[in-house]
Motif scaffolding. Sequence first.
Motif, short mmCIF file in Angstrom:
data_model
loop_
_atom_site.label_atom_id
_atom_site.label_comp_id
_atom_site.label_asym_id
_atom_site.label_seq_id
_atom_site.Cartn_x
_atom_site.Cartn_y
_atom_site.Cartn_z
N VAL A 137 -13.03 -3.30 17.96
CA VAL A 137 -12.88 -2.31 19.01
C VAL A 137 -12.78 -0.93 18.37
CG1 VAL A 137 -11.32 -1.50 20.84
CG2 VAL A 137 -11.69 -3.93 20.53
N THR A 138 -13.42 0.06 18.99
CA THR A 138 -13.26 1.43 18.52
C THR A 138 -12.34 2.16 19.49
OG1 THR A 138 -15.24 2.15 19.68
CG2 THR A 138 -15.50 1.55 17.38
N ILE A 139 -11.37 2.86 18.93
CA ILE A 139 -10.45 3.67 19.72
C ILE A 139 -10.52 5.07 19.15
CG2 ILE A 139 -8.09 3.94 20.56
CD1 ILE A 139 -7.60 1.01 19.73
N GLU A 140 -10.90 6.04 19.98
CA GLU A 140 -11.04 7.41 19.51
C GLU A 140 -10.89 8.37 20.66
OE1 GLU A 140 -14.94 7.51 17.82
OE2 GLU A 140 -15.91 7.13 19.72
N TRP A 141 -10.59 9.62 20.32
CA TRP A 141 -10.50 10.68 21.31
C TRP A 141 -11.91 11.21 21.56
CZ3 TRP A 141 -6.23 10.99 23.95
CH2 TRP A 141 -5.03 10.60 23.37
N ASP A 142 -12.27 11.36 22.83
CA ASP A 142 -13.56 11.92 23.19
C ASP A 142 -13.55 13.40 22.85
OD1 ASP A 142 -15.94 12.76 24.29
OD2 ASP A 142 -15.54 11.98 26.30
N GLN A 143 -14.45 13.82 21.97
CA GLN A 143 -14.46 15.20 21.50
C GLN A 143 -15.05 16.17 22.53
OE1 GLN A 143 -12.91 16.13 18.67
NE2 GLN A 143 -12.30 13.99 18.60
N LYS A 144 -15.65 15.65 23.60
CA LYS A 144 -16.26 16.51 24.61
C LYS A 144 -15.40 16.65 25.86
CE LYS A 144 -20.81 15.23 23.00
NZ LYS A 144 -22.01 14.48 23.28
N ALA A 145 -14.36 15.87 25.98
CA ALA A 145 -13.51 15.91 27.17
C ALA A 145 -12.60 17.13 27.12
CB ALA A 145 -12.67 14.64 27.27
N LYS A 146 -12.71 18.00 28.12
CA LYS A 146 -11.87 19.19 28.20
C LYS A 146 -11.49 19.41 29.65
CE LYS A 146 -13.89 21.53 24.25
NZ LYS A 146 -14.61 22.67 23.75
N PRO A 147 -10.37 19.91 29.99
CA PRO A 147 -9.24 20.19 29.12
C PRO A 147 -8.36 18.96 28.89
CG PRO A 147 -8.69 20.91 31.31
CD PRO A 147 -10.11 20.37 31.36
N THR A 148 -8.51 17.92 29.70
CA THR A 148 -7.66 16.74 29.57
C THR A 148 -8.24 15.80 28.53
OG1 THR A 148 -7.05 16.93 31.90
CG2 THR A 148 -6.59 14.84 30.83
N PRO A 149 -7.49 15.46 27.49
CA PRO A 149 -8.00 14.54 26.47
C PRO A 149 -8.33 13.16 27.07
CG PRO A 149 -6.00 15.62 25.71
CD PRO A 149 -6.15 15.95 27.16
N LEU A 150 -9.38 12.54 26.56
CA LEU A 150 -9.81 11.22 27.01
C LEU A 150 -9.80 10.28 25.81
CD1 LEU A 150 -11.04 9.34 29.20
CD2 LEU A 150 -13.28 10.19 28.48
N LEU A 151 -9.02 9.22 25.91
CA LEU A 151 -8.95 8.21 24.86
C LEU A 151 -9.94 7.11 25.21
CD1 LEU A 151 -7.55 7.23 22.29
CD2 LEU A 151 -5.85 6.13 23.73
N LEU A 152 -10.93 6.91 24.34
CA LEU A 152 -11.97 5.90 24.57
C LEU A 152 -11.59 4.61 23.86
CD1 LEU A 152 -15.10 8.13 23.94
CD2 LEU A 152 -14.15 7.45 26.15
N PHE A 153 -11.66 3.51 24.59
CA PHE A 153 -11.37 2.18 24.06
C PHE A 153 -12.62 1.35 24.33
CE2 PHE A 153 -9.88 -2.14 24.19
CZ PHE A 153 -8.87 -2.20 23.26
N ASN A 154 -13.47 1.19 23.32
CA ASN A 154 -14.76 0.51 23.50
C ASN A 154 -14.87 -0.70 22.61
OD1 ASN A 154 -15.88 2.45 25.32
ND2 ASN A 154 -16.21 3.79 23.56
N GLN A 155 -15.33 -1.79 23.19
CA GLN A 155 -15.62 -2.98 22.41
C GLN A 155 -17.00 -2.80 21.81
OE1 GLN A 155 -15.98 -6.68 24.59
NE2 GLN A 155 -14.58 -7.62 23.14
N SER A 156 -17.16 -3.12 20.54
CA SER A 156 -18.44 -2.91 19.88
C SER A 156 -19.49 -3.88 20.40
CB SER A 156 -18.28 -3.02 18.37
OG SER A 156 -17.69 -4.26 18.05
N GLU A 157 -20.73 -3.58 20.06
CA GLU A 157 -21.87 -4.36 20.55
C GLU A 157 -21.93 -5.74 19.90
OE1 GLU A 157 -23.81 -3.29 23.07
OE2 GLU A 157 -22.46 -1.59 23.13
#
Length: 169
Positions: A137-157
């Motif tokens: 799983v990848t967990i990262e902050w979406d660098q394009k989300a403004k102004p509220t941070p978006l934490l992405l939780f994605n299962q890999s392919e």
Amino acid sequence: MESNPDLVHSREFNLDYLRMRMEEDQFHYVIVNQLKIKIRLLISVALRPSTADVATVGIANTSGRPVDEIFDVYYDTTDHQGQRKEGVLFRVKVQLTKLPAQASSITVEQIIDCLEKFLNPSEAPEYWQPTVQGRVVTIEWDQKAKPTPLLLFNQSEEGDNVSFRSNIA
């Protein structure tokens, strides 16, 4: 700094603020507890089979069930007049495919464990790799989300399965 509207609404300031506050025990407990409750409520429902899936009686469902949920994590603030108000601290987007080989409750607990370790890296092992249902799983902050941070939780392919070494001889 918190009263300057330019800083309050910048993503970088919000992420720095979140990292700083997550080191406080009480704040960390409140945020993680809120995450646990929302994941158990929202993701558990999304993992359950729909009525369309139940209509095919006698046929085992071998394909995965897609889960795509977004929810907000809130916090209470006090403005300069002393009034309490609730604001969105960050958003969480969970995208994965629920495989029928694992119980939904175990999947939910794995998601909670991954997010909890991501938000408090000092508790995670040094070379920790988040996995759900045996898949990376990848967990990262979406660098394009403004102004509220978006934490992405994605299962890999496909093809990113993880095998775990057991200690049983």
